[in-house]
Design an enzyme around this catalytic site. Structure first.
Site, short mmCIF file in Angstrom:
data_model
loop_
_atom_site.label_atom_id
_atom_site.label_comp_id
_atom_site.label_asym_id
_atom_site.label_seq_id
_atom_site.Cartn_x
_atom_site.Cartn_y
_atom_site.Cartn_z
N ASN A 1 31.49 51.20 41.89
CA ASN A 1 32.13 51.90 43.01
C ASN A 1 32.43 53.33 42.58
O ASN A 1 32.51 53.62 41.39
CB ASN A 1 33.44 51.19 43.37
CG ASN A 1 34.37 51.07 42.17
OD1 ASN A 1 34.23 50.18 41.34
ND2 ASN A 1 35.30 52.00 42.05
N MET B 1 38.80 48.57 32.93
CA MET B 1 39.98 47.90 32.35
C MET B 1 39.62 46.99 31.17
O MET B 1 40.31 46.00 30.92
CB MET B 1 40.68 47.08 33.43
CG MET B 1 41.08 47.89 34.65
SD MET B 1 41.72 46.84 35.95
CE MET B 1 41.74 48.00 37.34
N SER B 2 38.55 47.31 30.47
CA SER B 2 38.13 46.40 29.40
C SER B 2 37.42 47.17 28.29
O SER B 2 37.54 48.39 28.19
CB SER B 2 37.17 45.35 29.97
OG SER B 2 35.95 45.94 30.37
N TYR C 1 45.31 43.25 31.05
CA TYR C 1 46.11 43.11 32.29
C TYR C 1 46.47 41.67 32.61
O TYR C 1 47.34 41.41 33.44
CB TYR C 1 45.43 43.79 33.50
CG TYR C 1 44.10 43.21 33.92
CD1 TYR C 1 44.01 41.95 34.52
CD2 TYR C 1 42.94 43.94 33.75
CE1 TYR C 1 42.79 41.43 34.92
CE2 TYR C 1 41.71 43.43 34.15
CZ TYR C 1 41.65 42.18 34.73
OH TYR C 1 40.44 41.67 35.11
N GLU C 2 45.81 40.71 31.97
CA GLU C 2 46.19 39.31 32.18
C GLU C 2 47.46 38.97 31.40
O GLU C 2 47.98 37.87 31.53
CB GLU C 2 45.05 38.39 31.72
CG GLU C 2 43.81 38.50 32.58
CD GLU C 2 42.64 37.74 31.96
OE1 GLU C 2 42.51 36.55 32.24
OE2 GLU C 2 41.87 38.36 31.20
N HIS D 1 41.44 40.12 29.26
CA HIS D 1 41.86 41.50 29.55
C HIS D 1 43.33 41.67 29.19
O HIS D 1 44.13 40.74 29.31
CB HIS D 1 41.71 41.81 31.04
CG HIS D 1 40.33 41.63 31.57
ND1 HIS D 1 39.85 40.41 31.99
CD2 HIS D 1 39.32 42.52 31.76
CE1 HIS D 1 38.59 40.55 32.41
NE2 HIS D 1 38.24 41.81 32.27
N HIS E 1 38.38 44.21 44.58
CA HIS E 1 37.67 43.47 43.52
C HIS E 1 36.39 42.86 44.08
O HIS E 1 35.38 42.77 43.37
CB HIS E 1 38.61 42.41 42.94
CG HIS E 1 38.04 41.66 41.77
ND1 HIS E 1 37.57 42.29 40.63
CD2 HIS E 1 37.86 40.33 41.54
CE1 HIS E 1 37.13 41.39 39.77
NE2 HIS E 1 37.29 40.19 40.31
N ALA F 1 32.08 46.30 34.48
CA ALA F 1 31.99 47.00 35.76
C ALA F 1 33.00 48.14 35.67
O ALA F 1 34.09 47.96 35.13
CB ALA F 1 32.34 46.06 36.89
N SER G 1 32.30 41.70 34.73
CA SER G 1 32.52 41.17 36.08
C SER G 1 31.23 41.11 36.88
O SER G 1 30.56 42.13 37.04
CB SER G 1 33.47 42.08 36.86
OG SER G 1 34.76 42.01 36.35
N HIS H 1 34.81 35.85 36.47
CA HIS H 1 34.72 35.63 35.03
C HIS H 1 34.83 34.13 34.79
O HIS H 1 35.86 33.55 35.09
CB HIS H 1 35.88 36.32 34.30
CG HIS H 1 35.72 37.80 34.18
ND1 HIS H 1 35.15 38.39 33.10
CD2 HIS H 1 36.07 38.79 35.01
CE1 HIS H 1 35.15 39.70 33.26
NE2 HIS H 1 35.70 39.97 34.42
N1 HPA Z 1 38.80 51.48 38.28
C1 HPA Z 1 39.13 50.68 37.24
N2 HPA Z 1 38.43 49.61 36.92
C2 HPA Z 1 37.33 49.33 37.63
C3 HPA Z 1 36.95 50.10 38.73
C4 HPA Z 1 37.72 51.26 39.06
O1 HPA Z 1 37.43 52.00 40.01
N3 HPA Z 1 35.82 49.53 39.23
C5 HPA Z 1 35.54 48.46 38.45
N4 HPA Z 1 36.46 48.32 37.49
#
Ligand code: HPA
Length: 277
Positions: free
Chosen positions: A231, A207-208, A82-83, A80, A243, A110, A27, A58
């Site tokens: 973050n 998540m990847s 989650y998609e 992903h 996001h 990320a 990302s 993406h």
């Molecule tokens: N959690 C899960 N996935 C992420 C995060 C997070 O804090 N930051 C970027 N992708």
């Protein structure tokens, strides 16, 4: 298991040079693909067998070209879980790029920082991972060429890790090291989940990446993984997570990430290549 033949036939017509390295750009980190020399760009949506990418940040583009003298195929965007994609759809690009000849995977993402010592903008070298996605792309009939029970005691190649650390040191780039925990998403974690994930031994959460790494290892592809800590994870900061924040942090760190990857490719160009299976 999806049939690779149509994807391969389509790509063989467009990409004439054998890639040595596949680069998965996470990302907000896709800009590096724009720096490939003599690029051949192919939207995922045009490749038979590939699903269209749906996530903001993406692009869903495959770019073949040379970077630092190394033939690469970069994926700007990825699939992903989650998609709603099945794990074998998420990992199809790995199988296709390995079949094109790439024996090294540089994978990025990320991620939220779970280790309280991490700062937003840090780059983290993946030392190991924890799969809390509750899915594994290797479940099912054995794909010819795969290991049935691939060893996972060292999913991230030691030599490539040492190489990345050397490059970071030489360039003055802060590169932390840690364990990546993969969750399915798409909701970010609760504070209690982050407390749990920390206790489990993870330093970052995202998540990847883990599905791709599992398939790469089953194929004997060497892996270098890098997380951009975009973050502080839930509960480590008072702010709600968005996001947009993730994309902004990634964009801010993109030049450092690019310098690190370029440095790694320069060094890789000097290493003998592992045998193509
Ligand atoms: N959690 C899960 N996935 C992420 C995060 C997070 O804090 N930051 C970027 N992708």
């Amino acid at each position: 298991m999806p049939d690779l033949t149509p994807s391969l036939a389509y790509l063989h017509e467009r990409i004439t040079r054998r890639p040595r390295v596949m680069l998965i750009l996470g990302s907000g980190m896709g800009a590096l693909a724009d720096e490939l020399e003599e690029p051949v760009r192919v939207p995922f949506a045009d490749i038979p067998g590939f699903a269209p990418a749906t996530v903001a940040g993406h692009r869903g583009l495959l770019v073949a070209g040379r970077l630092e003298g190394v033939e690469c195929i970069a994926l700007q965007g990825r699939y992903h879980v989650y998609e709603g994609h099945a794990p074998d759809v998420v990992t199809l690009p790995i199988r296709v790029l390995a079949a094109l000849g790439a024996r090294t995977l540089l994978v990025s993402n990320a991620a939220g920082g779970v280790n309280p010592g991490f700062r937003a903008g840090d780059l983290m070298l993946l030392d190991d991972h924890i799969n809390l996605m509750w899915r594994n792309p290797l479940i099912g009939a054995v794909v010819p060429g795969d290991e049935r029970f691939p060893d996972m005691s060292e999913p991230y190649d030691r030599e490539l890790q040492a190489l990345a650390e050397r490059v970071a040191r030489a360039q003055g780039i802060r590169l932390v090291r840690g364990v990546y925990c993969a969750v399915a998403g798409p909701s970010y974690e609760t504070r209690a989940e982050i407390a749990l994930i920390r206790r489990l031994g993870a330093d970052a959460v995202g998540m990847s990446t883990v599905p791709e790494v599992l398939v790469a290892r089953a194929l004997g592809v060497r892996v270098l993984g890098i997380s951009l800590i975009s973050n502080a994870a839930a509960g480590l900061t008072a702010k709600p997570l968005t996001h947009e924040e993730v994309l902004e942090a990634s964009a801010a760190a993109a030049p450092r990430f690019g310098a690190l990857i370029r440095g790694c490719l320069r060094e890789l160009a000097r290493l003998p290549e592992v045998e193509v299976a």
